[in-house]
Design a protein around this motif. Structure first.
Motif, PDB file in Angstrom:
ATOM      1  N   ALA A 256       0.856  -1.194   0.000  1.00 33.27           N
ATOM      2  CA  ALA A 256       0.000   0.000   0.000  1.00 33.27           C
ATOM      3  C   ALA A 256       0.887   1.237   0.000  1.00 33.27           C
ATOM      4  CB  ALA A 256      -0.911   0.008   1.219  1.00 33.27           C
ATOM      5  N   GLY A 257       0.603   2.137  -0.886  1.00 37.01           N
ATOM      6  CA  GLY A 257       1.425   3.344  -1.002  1.00 37.01           C
ATOM      7  C   GLY A 257       2.282   3.327  -2.244  1.00 37.01           C
TER       8      GLY A 257
ATOM      9  N   SER B 203       0.772   5.614  -4.983  1.00 41.61           N
ATOM     10  CA  SER B 203       0.967   7.026  -4.610  1.00 41.61           C
ATOM     11  C   SER B 203       2.421   7.431  -4.794  1.00 41.61           C
ATOM     12  CB  SER B 203       0.578   7.259  -3.153  1.00 41.61           C
ATOM     13  OG  SER B 203      -0.638   6.657  -2.862  1.00 41.61           O
TER      14      SER B 203
ATOM     15  N   VAL C 149      -0.847  13.161  -3.493  1.00 46.70           N
ATOM     16  CA  VAL C 149      -0.300  12.011  -2.776  1.00 46.70           C
ATOM     17  C   VAL C 149      -1.124  11.676  -1.526  1.00 46.70           C
ATOM     18  CG1 VAL C 149       1.684  11.313  -1.381  1.00 46.70           C
ATOM     19  CG2 VAL C 149       2.044  12.177  -3.678  1.00 46.70           C
ATOM     20  N   ILE C 150      -1.522  12.706  -0.761  1.00 44.61           N
ATOM     21  CA  ILE C 150      -2.315  12.456   0.447  1.00 44.61           C
ATOM     22  C   ILE C 150      -3.658  11.835   0.054  1.00 44.61           C
ATOM     23  CG2 ILE C 150      -3.576  13.519   2.375  1.00 44.61           C
ATOM     24  CD1 ILE C 150      -1.317  15.626   2.517  1.00 44.61           C
TER      25      ILE C 150
ATOM     26  N   TYR D 234      -3.095   8.224  -1.343  1.00 47.09           N
ATOM     27  CA  TYR D 234      -2.647   7.251  -0.344  1.00 47.09           C
ATOM     28  C   TYR D 234      -3.808   6.831   0.559  1.00 47.09           C
ATOM     29  CZ  TYR D 234       0.019   5.052   3.405  1.00 47.09           C
ATOM     30  OH  TYR D 234       0.491   4.156   4.339  1.00 47.09           O
ATOM     31  N   GLU D 235      -4.608   7.803   0.986  1.00 42.87           N
ATOM     32  CA  GLU D 235      -5.767   7.490   1.816  1.00 42.87           C
ATOM     33  C   GLU D 235      -6.721   6.563   1.058  1.00 42.87           C
ATOM     34  OE1 GLU D 235      -6.044   7.992   4.823  1.00 42.87           O
ATOM     35  OE2 GLU D 235      -5.070   9.851   5.424  1.00 42.87           O
TER      36      GLU D 235
ATOM     37  N   ILE E 234      -5.230   3.041   0.966  1.00 46.11           N
ATOM     38  CA  ILE E 234      -5.368   2.366   2.263  1.00 46.11           C
ATOM     39  C   ILE E 234      -6.823   1.931   2.469  1.00 46.11           C
ATOM     40  CG2 ILE E 234      -5.310   2.764   4.781  1.00 46.11           C
ATOM     41  CD1 ILE E 234      -2.547   2.239   3.631  1.00 46.11           C
TER      42      ILE E 234
ATOM     43  N   PHE F 218      -3.943   3.064  11.551  1.00 42.03           N
ATOM     44  CA  PHE F 218      -5.025   3.569  10.697  1.00 42.03           C
ATOM     45  C   PHE F 218      -6.347   3.465  11.454  1.00 42.03           C
ATOM     46  CE2 PHE F 218      -1.893   1.807   7.636  1.00 42.03           C
ATOM     47  CZ  PHE F 218      -1.566   3.003   7.043  1.00 42.03           C
TER      48      PHE F 218
ATOM     49  N   ALA G 159      -8.558   5.841  12.024  1.00 44.46           N
ATOM     50  CA  ALA G 159      -8.885   6.989  12.872  1.00 44.46           C
ATOM     51  C   ALA G 159     -10.074   7.765  12.304  1.00 44.46           C
ATOM     52  CB  ALA G 159      -7.676   7.902  13.002  1.00 44.46           C
TER      53      ALA G 159
ATOM     54  N   MET H 136     -10.202   9.204   9.289  1.00 51.99           N
ATOM     55  CA  MET H 136      -9.726  10.398   8.584  1.00 51.99           C
ATOM     56  C   MET H 136      -9.521  10.158   7.096  1.00 51.99           C
ATOM     57  SD  MET H 136      -7.150  12.075  11.292  1.00 51.99           S
ATOM     58  CE  MET H 136      -6.977  13.497  10.241  1.00 51.99           C
ATOM     59  N   GLY H 137      -9.746   8.946   6.658  1.00 50.81           N
ATOM     60  CA  GLY H 137      -9.483   8.595   5.260  1.00 50.81           C
ATOM     61  C   GLY H 137     -10.279   9.433   4.277  1.00 50.81           C
TER      62      GLY H 137
ATOM     63  N   ASN I 180      -9.872  13.258   4.668  1.00 46.50           N
ATOM     64  CA  ASN I 180      -8.604  13.727   4.099  1.00 46.50           C
ATOM     65  C   ASN I 180      -8.666  13.764   2.576  1.00 46.50           C
ATOM     66  OD1 ASN I 180      -6.992  14.403   6.244  1.00 46.50           O
ATOM     67  ND2 ASN I 180      -5.807  12.513   6.270  1.00 46.50           N
TER      68      ASN I 180
ATOM     69  N   LYS J 120     -10.612  16.799   1.678  1.00 43.14           N
ATOM     70  CA  LYS J 120      -9.886  18.017   2.032  1.00 43.14           C
ATOM     71  C   LYS J 120      -8.762  18.329   1.043  1.00 43.14           C
ATOM     72  CE  LYS J 120      -7.352  19.670   6.097  1.00 43.14           C
ATOM     73  NZ  LYS J 120      -6.919  19.236   7.442  1.00 43.14           N
ATOM     74  N   TYR J 121      -8.084  17.296   0.579  1.00 41.32           N
ATOM     75  CA  TYR J 121      -6.907  17.534  -0.262  1.00 41.32           C
ATOM     76  C   TYR J 121      -7.195  17.454  -1.762  1.00 41.32           C
ATOM     77  CZ  TYR J 121      -4.219  17.865   3.947  1.00 41.32           C
ATOM     78  OH  TYR J 121      -3.737  18.292   5.152  1.00 41.32           O
TER      79      TYR J 121
END
Lengths: 111, 140
Positions: free
Chosen positions: B19-20, B23, B44-45, B48-49, B52, B106, B108, B110-111, B114, B117-118
């Motif tokens: 994973a990653g 990204s 990338v953020i 990556y989220e 995951i 992981f 949390a 926030m996936g 985030n 948001k990005y």
């Protein structure tokens, strides 16, 4: 200050040297939640964490951390050590807890 | 850049060791193209989220990235269980990830927040039992 100099001054154990002689530290960053670290860790961070797994490496690489410092002597499993070495990710180990480790780095950066 | 560049990635089921990688590959390619660091960081953020999430919740999936002169479009599609309550899933701190995932740092909640948001645009199409497709765009 380079990551190499940091490890030398604070006696960190070098798990993976990566590009430690080139990576310059801009800031100290502490976080164990990887999603938070992913969005908040600044480039050039000396990232202090107790989360020692392969995903820590991915986040450090994507956010361009200068180095990871595993506090409390947190171990990185063998597979992750190999990956860190292959991908030139700098990983150190500190015997001290997160706060103490970060505090020592912060003081050193501003010396 | 006159033509669109299209890249495809497969995200493997339960493979946290890889994973990653998608990204990371995109990051290297955008760097070589001379894209601004703050744009690369957003891509990338968000990606990556997404990667995951696909590993945790959806048995992997596919990512298609299209780069044109004005934007980067990422389409992440999976054949996972779908998202039961998208409003809840979009709330920071809400998570259905199991304990073993939380112990990896992981889960949390926030996936998806985030990812929204990005990215400059995000659309989620999901159907229970069929899968989810997330489209994200980052403007250049």
């Amino acid at each position: 200050m380079t990551a190499e100099k940091l490890a030398e001054k604070l006696n960190f154990k070098i798990i993976s040297s990566g590009n430690m002689n080139e990576n310059t530290i801009s800031k100290v960053f502490c976080c164990d939640l990887l999603s938070l670290a992913m969005s908040k860790s600044p480039a050039g961070a000396a990232w202090v964490t107790v989360m020692g797994n392969i995903n820590t490496l991915a986040v450090a690489s994507l956010t361009e951390s200068a180095c990871i410092i595993l506090a409390e002597n947190t171990e990185l499993d063998e597979q992750s050590v190999q990956k860190a070495r292959q991908q030139n990710i700098t990983v150190f180990q500190s015997e001290f807890p997160v706060f103490e480790t970060a505090f020592m780095i912060e003081k050193l950066i501003h010396e | 850049m006159t033509d669109a560049i299209k890249l495809e990635y497969t995200v493997c089921n339960d493979d946290f060791t890889r994973a990653g990688e998608a990204s990371s590959d995109i990051k290297d390619k955008l760097k070589k193209m001379g894209v601004a660091p703050e744009i690369i960081r957003k891509v990338v953020i968000a990606m990556y989220e997404g990667e995951i999430n696909m590993v945790i919740h959806a048995n992997g999936g596919k990512i298609t990235v299209t780069i044109t002169t004005d934007k980067i479009t990422m389409v992440l599609s999976d054949k996972g269980p779908g998202i039961e309550n998208i409003e809840l899933a979009m709330q920071e701190g809400y998570s259905t990830a199991p304990d073993n995932i939380r112990s990896l740092g992981f889960g949390a909640g926030m996936g998806l927040p985030n990812m929204k948001k990005y990215s400059d645009y995000m659309d989620v199409q999901t159907q229970l039992g069929t899968g989810t497709t997330v489209t994200m765009q980052v403007n250049l």
